[in-house]
Design a protein around this motif. Structure first.
Motif, short mmCIF file in Angstrom:
data_model
loop_
_atom_site.label_atom_id
_atom_site.label_comp_id
_atom_site.label_asym_id
_atom_site.label_seq_id
_atom_site.Cartn_x
_atom_site.Cartn_y
_atom_site.Cartn_z
N ALA A 185 -15.74 11.25 104.23
CA ALA A 185 -15.63 10.44 103.01
C ALA A 185 -14.16 10.12 102.80
O ALA A 185 -13.30 10.96 103.06
CB ALA A 185 -16.18 11.21 101.81
N ASP A 186 -13.90 8.89 102.36
CA ASP A 186 -12.53 8.56 101.98
C ASP A 186 -12.58 7.81 100.66
O ASP A 186 -13.51 7.05 100.40
CB ASP A 186 -11.86 7.69 103.06
CG ASP A 186 -10.37 7.55 102.79
OD1 ASP A 186 -9.84 8.31 101.95
OD2 ASP A 186 -9.73 6.68 103.42
N ALA A 187 -11.61 8.11 99.82
CA ALA A 187 -11.52 7.46 98.51
C ALA A 187 -10.11 7.72 98.00
O ALA A 187 -9.51 8.76 98.35
CB ALA A 187 -12.54 8.05 97.54
N PRO A 188 -9.55 6.83 97.19
CA PRO A 188 -8.19 7.05 96.70
C PRO A 188 -8.06 8.36 95.94
O PRO A 188 -6.99 8.97 95.93
CB PRO A 188 -7.95 5.85 95.77
CG PRO A 188 -9.05 4.89 96.01
CD PRO A 188 -10.15 5.58 96.73
N VAL A 243 -7.12 19.10 93.59
CA VAL A 243 -8.25 19.45 94.46
C VAL A 243 -9.67 19.05 94.01
O VAL A 243 -10.57 19.03 94.83
CB VAL A 243 -8.29 20.96 94.75
CG1 VAL A 243 -7.06 21.40 95.50
CG2 VAL A 243 -8.47 21.77 93.49
N VAL A 244 -9.87 18.74 92.73
CA VAL A 244 -11.25 18.59 92.25
C VAL A 244 -12.06 17.52 93.00
O VAL A 244 -13.23 17.76 93.33
CB VAL A 244 -11.30 18.39 90.72
CG1 VAL A 244 -12.74 18.27 90.22
CG2 VAL A 244 -10.62 19.55 90.02
N PRO A 245 -11.47 16.34 93.33
CA PRO A 245 -12.28 15.38 94.11
C PRO A 245 -12.77 15.98 95.43
O PRO A 245 -13.89 15.70 95.87
CB PRO A 245 -11.31 14.22 94.35
CG PRO A 245 -10.33 14.30 93.22
CD PRO A 245 -10.16 15.77 92.94
N LYS A 246 -11.95 16.82 96.04
CA LYS A 246 -12.36 17.44 97.31
C LYS A 246 -13.49 18.44 97.08
O LYS A 246 -14.40 18.57 97.90
CB LYS A 246 -11.16 18.13 97.97
CG LYS A 246 -10.10 17.12 98.41
CD LYS A 246 -8.86 17.80 98.91
CE LYS A 246 -7.80 16.78 99.29
NZ LYS A 246 -6.48 17.36 99.46
N VAL A 247 -13.43 19.13 95.94
CA VAL A 247 -14.52 20.07 95.61
C VAL A 247 -15.80 19.29 95.38
O VAL A 247 -16.88 19.70 95.84
CB VAL A 247 -14.16 20.91 94.35
CG1 VAL A 247 -15.27 21.90 94.03
CG2 VAL A 247 -12.83 21.63 94.54
N ASP A 248 -15.68 18.16 94.69
CA ASP A 248 -16.87 17.31 94.46
C ASP A 248 -17.50 16.92 95.80
O ASP A 248 -18.72 16.95 95.97
CB ASP A 248 -16.50 16.04 93.69
CG ASP A 248 -16.16 16.32 92.23
OD1 ASP A 248 -16.48 17.42 91.74
OD2 ASP A 248 -15.56 15.44 91.59
N ALA A 249 -16.64 16.54 96.76
CA ALA A 249 -17.14 16.09 98.06
C ALA A 249 -17.76 17.25 98.84
O ALA A 249 -18.82 17.11 99.45
CB ALA A 249 -16.00 15.46 98.87
#
Ligand SMILES: Cc1cc2nc3c(=O)[nH]c(=O)nc-3n(C[C@H](O)[C@H](O)[C@H](O)COP(=O)(O)OP(=O)(O)OC[C@H]3O[C@@H](n4cnc5c(N)ncnc54)[C@H](O)[C@@H]3O)c2cc1C
Length: 320
Positions: free
Chosen positions: A59-62, A69-75
């Protein structure tokens, strides 16, 4: 066979060695499914497949670069929900441990951090940890939920084990928390050309015995002869002889190389806490009573200003 999620640490698609080590360990307990996030995530697939990943979820997103870190935890949680793995393995970096801990809380699982080995067990994976300045080796397993385990660099050999490595896009919906902490600037550290301290197979460290910033050149020369990273004790760092980013110990970095060479370091408990799991430990110290000698595999009682340059010369001669 059960799937095991492996969180991928990479820089623009170049997979870092601790992740390849995780794939070796993951294969002991199931089929590795890698999760690669951010810029260049898809470029990780070849290396991951070469080392045993049956699938690579990308997955890639800005958000991954712009927030902490939270977006990475979501992923990672999205991957967890999609795969229902038998375990989740994450490299034991500061960021990796934060991601792993947040995931464990979210999915109601137990977590084991800083494992130095991992094996399959009847009731789930069994992790080995080293505690209290290596005075104890413990084995434990998670007794609640899906085991989330962070593993220290250099805990396993990198092994080629070609697998399909099929790339699949991971669909991620970011939580409201994801954008809570924004990265406002980044300053890349100047590269020394040496390996990253926490990942290096060999670390050569200097302490108060080095006696000045100007003398750290002999520590660096030995490190360079061996392709090693340079570490320092807190005494050397506090004296301003070497950067804090190179400090090994309780309030510095934790290293676990194949070979650790301590020069002019007494072996205080706080220093040991950061290097106790090194596979082979060598010390050069002019005091035969220095506590570091209780820990070493090989010790040289001598003046580092004589011993270290000779060692460097010998290593270089043998390479030639
Ligand atoms: C809360 C807390 C956290 C800490 N965190 C850390 C940490 O993260 N990392 C860390 O390293 N320390 C840490 N410390 C400090 C730690 O207690 C020690 O003070 C420190 O590790 C000592 O560094 P050193 O071994 O280089 O110096 P010293 O203890 O002074 O030892 C120097 C050694 O060099 C030898 N020597 C001198 N000259 C020569 C020579 N010419 N040739 C060969 N040998 C020579 C001496 O015999 C001696 O053994 C922490 C302390 C506290 C209280």
């Amino acid at each position: 066979m059960a799937e095991v999620l492996v969180y991928v640490d990479h820089v623009d698609g170049a997979v870092r060695k601790p992740t390849l080590e995780l794939l070796t360990l993951a294969r002991r307990i199931g089929e590795p499914v890698a999760v690669a996030l951010g810029a260049g995530a898809e470029n990780t697939a070849a290396a991951l497949a070469e080392h045993g990943a049956v699938k690579v979820l990308t997955a890639d997103a800005p958000e991954f670069a712009e927030y902490l870190v939270v977006p990475k935890v979501d992923a990672l949680q999205a991957a967890y929900d999609a795969v229902s793995p038998a375990a989740v393995l994450v490299p034991s970096s500061a960021e990796g441990k934060e991601i792993a801990a947040r995931l464990a809380v979210r999915i109601g699982s137990g977590i084991i951090t800083d494992a130095v080995d991992l094996e399959a067990g009847d009731e789930g994976p069994v992790a080995t940890q080293s505690a209290f300045a290596a005075s104890f080796t413990t084995k434990s397993r998670v007794s609640k939920g899906t085991p989330v385990i962070t593993v220290k660099p250099n805990s396993a050999a990198v092994e080629a084990a070609p697998a399909a490595g099929a790339v699949e896009a991971l669909s991620v919906t970011f939580s409201a928390l994801a954008t809570g902490t924004k990265v406002t600037s980044r300053t890349p550290r100047e590269s020394t050309g040496r390996p990253e301290l926490t990942e290096a197979a060999i670390v050569v460290s200097g302490g108060r015995g080095v006696n000045g910033a100007e003398n750290f050149g002999i520590i660096e020369a030995l490190a360079d002869s061996l392709g090693a990273a340079v570490g320092a004790s807190r005494a050397a760092v506090d004296a301003g002889w070497y950067p804090h980013s190179n400090q090994v110990g309780q309030t510095g970095k934790s290293v676990s190389p194949q070979l650790y060479i301590a020069n002019g370091i007494s072996g205080a408990i706080q220093h040991r806490a950061g290097m106790q799991t090194s596979k082979t430990i060598v010390a050069v110290n002019k005091d035969a009573e220095a506590p570091i000698f209780d820990l070493v595999d090989y010790g040289v009682v001598g003046d580092l200003f004589q011993v270290v340059p000779q060692l460097t010369e010998e290593v270089n001669a043998r390479k030639g």
